[in-house]
Design a protein around this motif. Structure first.
Motif, mmCIF file in Angstrom:
data_model
loop_
_atom_site.group_PDB
_atom_site.id
_atom_site.type_symbol
_atom_site.label_atom_id
_atom_site.label_comp_id
_atom_site.label_asym_id
_atom_site.label_seq_id
_atom_site.Cartn_x
_atom_site.Cartn_y
_atom_site.Cartn_z
ATOM 1 N N SER A 77 17.665 56.890 60.006
ATOM 2 C CA SER A 77 17.254 58.084 59.278
ATOM 3 C C SER A 77 17.196 59.298 60.193
ATOM 4 N N ARG A 81 19.685 62.924 60.187
ATOM 5 C CA ARG A 81 19.314 64.340 60.078
ATOM 6 C C ARG A 81 20.247 65.249 60.876
ATOM 7 N N VAL A 89 18.439 61.070 54.861
ATOM 8 C CA VAL A 89 17.057 60.706 55.203
ATOM 9 C C VAL A 89 16.311 60.149 53.987
ATOM 10 N N LEU A 92 17.681 56.694 52.769
ATOM 11 C CA LEU A 92 17.249 55.560 53.592
ATOM 12 C C LEU A 92 15.767 55.263 53.379
ATOM 13 N N THR A 93 14.974 56.298 53.164
ATOM 14 C CA THR A 93 13.550 56.108 52.872
ATOM 15 C C THR A 93 13.374 55.355 51.559
ATOM 16 N N SER A 112 10.354 59.503 60.350
ATOM 17 C CA SER A 112 11.651 60.176 60.466
ATOM 18 C C SER A 112 11.452 61.678 60.619
#
Length: 228
Positions: A77, A81, A89, A92-93, A112
């Motif tokens: 993540s 960025r 980001v 993936l979260t 992150s």
């Protein structure tokens, strides 16, 4: 690694940390502390994020394995960025939260933001950014069952998350620039951020459409193989 074996204590922490302790720490940081103390507030939010993650398991062995997987997702993540314009980001979260739980998703989102800001710039916005990114993951974990079943719901959640992120972060923007909340200033902030918000929401849709299935399958295999 911290192990919280008491089910009642774990349940209480899962509610208390995101609903009370983190908002309280951020409010104190915004209203009572000087801006130069943002590092202290960010540290408190990071510690609470780890404690929330620890509340998600009761066995040290299981928690340690989950932490390794989460660390990999955080690294991916943070690296994401650095991609210009489109950033994975939030995707993936959300993926972490859906397959590993909301507490893991919160930790990925919060850490992150914290780690990547060492490059993009730390500031009084960091704790607020950590909290908002974490909430996106926490809510995704709560909605994991329907999100797993429907790819359309998954990308819709990513789209809404992109808009919600901007809506919530602009509250901090107004509080930072103004002595109190101003509806006029908030509306101006929203309008000025519209292109960025739209791009962010669309990028969430694209990355979730492309990554959710392959990442989800791999995380599912890892969970079965290592008993996570």
């Amino acid at each position: 690694m911290i192990v919280i074996r008491n089910p009642a204590a774990r349940k209480l922490l899962k509610i208390l940390i995101p609903a009370v302790l983190m908002p309280l720490a951020i409010i104190i940081g915004v209203t009572l502390l000087e801006q130069k103390n943002y590092a202290l507030v960010a540290t408190v939010v990071a510690i609470l994020s780890l404690l929330l993650f620890a509340a998600g398991y009761e066995k040290k062995k299981t928690g340690s394995r989950r932490m390794v997987i989460v660390a990999v997702m955080i690294a991916l993540s943070v690296a994401g960025r650095f991609i210009p314009l489109f950033k994975p980001v939030t995707a993936l979260t959300v993926i972490t939260a859906v397959w590993l739980g909301g507490e893991a998703g919160f930790l990925v989102g919060a850490m992150s933001a914290l780690i990547s800001n060492f490059y993009f710039g730390q500031g009084p916005w960091t704790p607020f950014q950590m909290f908002v990114c974490g909430l996106i993951g926490l809510l995704a974990g709560a909605l994991s069952a329907p999100l797993k079943k429907s790819r359309l719901l998954m990308v819709l959640y990513g789209f809404v998350s992109g808009i919600a992120y901007s809506l919530i972060m602009d509250i901090w923007t107004v509080l930072w620039y103004n002595s109190g909340f101003s509806a006029e200033l908030y509306l101006a902030a929203l309008l000025s951020a519209t292109p960025h918000t739209a791009l962010y929401a669309v990028s969430n849709v694209i990355f979730l459409w492309l990554l959710a299935k392959p990442f989800g399958e791999k995380l599912e295999r890892v969970k079965v193989k290592y008993g996570v």
